[in-house]
Design a protein around this motif. Structure first.
Motif, PDB file in Angstrom:
ATOM      1  N   LYS A 256       0.892  -1.129  -0.753  1.00  0.00           N
ATOM      2  CA  LYS A 256       0.303  -0.449   0.325  1.00  0.00           C
ATOM      3  C   LYS A 256       0.858   1.130  -0.103  1.00  0.00           C
ATOM      4  O   LYS A 256       0.470   2.404  -0.480  1.00  0.00           O
ATOM      5  CB  LYS A 256      -0.848  -0.008   1.089  1.00  0.00           C
ATOM      6  N   LYS A 257       2.062   1.180   0.709  1.00  0.00           N
ATOM      7  CA  LYS A 257       2.774   2.149   0.551  1.00  0.00           C
ATOM      8  C   LYS A 257       3.638   2.572  -0.071  1.00  0.00           C
ATOM      9  O   LYS A 257       3.619   3.781  -1.292  1.00  0.00           O
ATOM     10  CB  LYS A 257       3.970   2.710   1.904  1.00  0.00           C
ATOM     11  N   PHE A 258       4.465   1.285  -0.521  1.00  0.00           N
ATOM     12  CA  PHE A 258       5.261   1.624  -1.919  1.00  0.00           C
ATOM     13  C   PHE A 258       5.012   1.607  -3.218  1.00  0.00           C
ATOM     14  O   PHE A 258       5.019   1.666  -4.452  1.00  0.00           O
ATOM     15  CB  PHE A 258       6.324   0.806  -2.082  1.00  0.00           C
ATOM     16  N   GLY A 259       3.542   0.824  -3.869  1.00  0.00           N
ATOM     17  CA  GLY A 259       2.657  -0.015  -4.781  1.00  0.00           C
ATOM     18  C   GLY A 259       3.450  -0.795  -5.219  1.00  0.00           C
ATOM     19  O   GLY A 259       4.566  -2.150  -4.225  1.00  0.00           O
ATOM     20  N   PHE A 260       3.405  -1.470  -6.722  1.00  0.00           N
ATOM     21  CA  PHE A 260       3.906  -2.366  -7.150  1.00  0.00           C
ATOM     22  C   PHE A 260       4.897  -1.968  -8.752  1.00  0.00           C
ATOM     23  O   PHE A 260       4.647  -2.247  -9.843  1.00  0.00           O
ATOM     24  CB  PHE A 260       3.023  -2.813  -7.349  1.00  0.00           C
ATOM     25  N   GLY A 261       5.749  -0.772  -8.276  1.00  0.00           N
ATOM     26  CA  GLY A 261       6.450   0.208  -9.264  1.00  0.00           C
ATOM     27  C   GLY A 261       6.000   0.400 -10.152  1.00  0.00           C
ATOM     28  O   GLY A 261       4.125   1.186 -10.134  1.00  0.00           O
ATOM     29  N   GLY A 262       6.124   1.123 -11.476  1.00  0.00           N
ATOM     30  CA  GLY A 262       5.459   2.837 -12.277  1.00  0.00           C
ATOM     31  C   GLY A 262       5.410   3.630 -11.889  1.00  0.00           C
ATOM     32  O   GLY A 262       6.731   3.583 -10.719  1.00  0.00           O
ATOM     33  N   LYS A 263       4.918   4.363 -13.149  1.00  0.00           N
ATOM     34  CA  LYS A 263       5.672   5.348 -11.775  1.00  0.00           C
ATOM     35  C   LYS A 263       5.287   6.621 -11.017  1.00  0.00           C
ATOM     36  O   LYS A 263       3.855   6.516 -10.604  1.00  0.00           O
ATOM     37  CB  LYS A 263       4.966   6.608 -13.077  1.00  0.00           C
ATOM     38  N   LYS A 264       6.320   7.206 -10.186  1.00  0.00           N
ATOM     39  CA  LYS A 264       6.022   7.797  -8.472  1.00  0.00           C
ATOM     40  C   LYS A 264       6.155   8.586  -8.500  1.00  0.00           C
ATOM     41  O   LYS A 264       5.868   9.774  -7.589  1.00  0.00           O
ATOM     42  CB  LYS A 264       6.297   6.852  -7.747  1.00  0.00           C
ATOM     43  N   LYS A 265       7.811   9.784  -9.122  1.00  0.00           N
ATOM     44  CA  LYS A 265       7.772  11.113  -8.895  1.00  0.00           C
ATOM     45  C   LYS A 265       6.248  11.604 -10.099  1.00  0.00           C
ATOM     46  O   LYS A 265       5.810  11.670 -10.608  1.00  0.00           O
ATOM     47  CB  LYS A 265       9.643  11.500 -10.315  1.00  0.00           C
ATOM     48  N   GLY A 266       5.954  12.896  -9.140  1.00  0.00           N
ATOM     49  CA  GLY A 266       4.801  13.388  -9.204  1.00  0.00           C
ATOM     50  C   GLY A 266       3.698  13.310  -9.159  1.00  0.00           C
ATOM     51  O   GLY A 266       2.699  13.852  -9.602  1.00  0.00           O
ATOM     52  N   SER A 267       3.842  12.060  -8.222  1.00  0.00           N
ATOM     53  CA  SER A 267       2.854  11.646  -8.044  1.00  0.00           C
ATOM     54  C   SER A 267       1.976  12.126  -7.013  1.00  0.00           C
ATOM     55  O   SER A 267       0.492  12.203  -7.123  1.00  0.00           O
ATOM     56  CB  SER A 267       2.304  10.341  -8.134  1.00  0.00           C
ATOM     57  N   LYS A 268       1.688  13.323  -6.420  1.00  0.00           N
ATOM     58  CA  LYS A 268       1.332  14.014  -5.625  1.00  0.00           C
ATOM     59  C   LYS A 268       1.716  15.388  -6.028  1.00  0.00           C
ATOM     60  O   LYS A 268       1.057  16.378  -5.387  1.00  0.00           O
ATOM     61  CB  LYS A 268       2.200  14.373  -3.746  1.00  0.00           C
TER      62      LYS A 268
END
Length: 318
Positions: A256-268
């Motif tokens: 739930k915290k880190f997810g399963f990969g993919g794009k994380k930059k700029g998600s917030k």
């Protein structure tokens, strides 16, 4: 000690050279040079003397004492005749199809002849039994044991007890061996099932990693396999308690915290849609101070014995 030489006249036997010359000329004959006279044995069939001798030692006893019978051979059963024909045909096929075989002759086959001989003995005995039972019934001799017949055992009770104990010991040993064999088979089956389960688990893990690798490389955007695997784990471990349940919760929190990969930059980062949403905004709520040291949102979260700052400690020394 003086040397001496025997003269030729004194020697009794012939020399080897002389024997070889005689053998080459054909003078030597078999039998150590002695002719053996052949004596022909004459067989005399004196029927009169044989019958007279038979009358001397023949016992004149009733038939019930001797039970001798001279009967003809009983007729052959149809199934036995068919079996003999099938055996002859099978033997013929084997002999003729074998390498270097000659034409099959059933009269010269020892296997078939042995079978016919045994069948002939069986039919002869069958005919004698039928005729003998008929004569015994005519003489009034019972041929069946009565139902209430009691025969004393030839062996004692002690001996039969020993035999019974021996049989019981053999049965117990056989049962023990059978039980050990069943346990060994069960262990083999359990080990095979365990190996199959591990292989299946490894294959599923490999398949999931391959799909995850495809998602990371951007070749696929389908993440349903993760949800399916997560649903299986939840179904299988919902009733379990202990460290497995804790590890499952820990894994769920990390996912739930880190997810399963993919794009994380700029998600917030804020977007136009997120800026227009004012549902969670409350202007009447008081702002609570934030402490960077203990990361707490509680107001007045200062400790009682808080250490003064560096400048205050320096001024205090003066």
């Amino acid at each position: 000690m003086t040397d001496f030489v025997l003269n030729d006249s004194e020697t009794e036997g012939d020399s080897d050279e002389e024997l070889q010359e005689a053998f080459a000329k054909g003078l030597l004959k078999p039998g150590l040079n002695e002719e053996i006279e052949k004596v022909e044995k004459k067989y005399v069939n004196n029927v009169a003397d044989l019958k007279a001798k038979l009358k001397e030692f023949k016992l004149k006893l009733p038939w019930i004492e001797t039970l001798d019978l001279v009967t003809a051979v009983a007729p052959m059963a149809p199934d036995v005749a068919l079996q003999i024909q099938e055996t002859a045909q099978r033997r013929k096929n084997i002999k003729e199809n074998s390498k270097g075989s000659k034409e099959y002759d059933p009269t010269q086959d020892p296997v078939l002849n042995e079978f016919k001989r045994e069948n002939l003995i069986h039919r002869q005995a069958q005919s004698a039994v039928v005729e003998g039972i008929k004569k015994l019934k005519e003489l009034g001799v019972p041929t069946r044991r009565p139902d209430d017949y009691f025969a004393e055992m030839a062996k004692t009770d002690e001996h039969m007890q020993k035999v019974r104990k021996n049989l019981m010991a053999k049965q117990a040993a056989q049962a023990r061996i059978e039980k050990v064999r069943q346990l060994r088979e069960q262990k083999k089956i359990a080990k095979r099932v365990q190996i199959d389960a591990k292989l299946k688990q490894a294959a599923e893990k490999k398949h999931m990693l391959e799909q995850l690798k495809r998602v990371r490389k951007g070749k696929s955007a389908d993440l349903d396999f993760l949800e399916d695997d997560k649903g299986k784990n939840v179904k299988g471990k919902s009733k379990d308690k202990g460290p497995q349940n804790k590890s499952a919760k820990k894994r769920a929190m990390k996912d739930k915290k880190f997810g399963f990969g993919g794009k994380k930059k700029g998600s917030k980062l804020n977007t136009r849609e997120s800026s227009n949403q004012m549902d969670g905004f409350n202007s009447s709520a008081k702002k609570r101070p934030f402490s960077f040291k203990n990361k707490s949102f509680k107001p007045n979260s200062k400790k009682k014995n808080q250490r003064p700052g560096k400048s205050k400690r320096r001024n205090a020394k003066r």
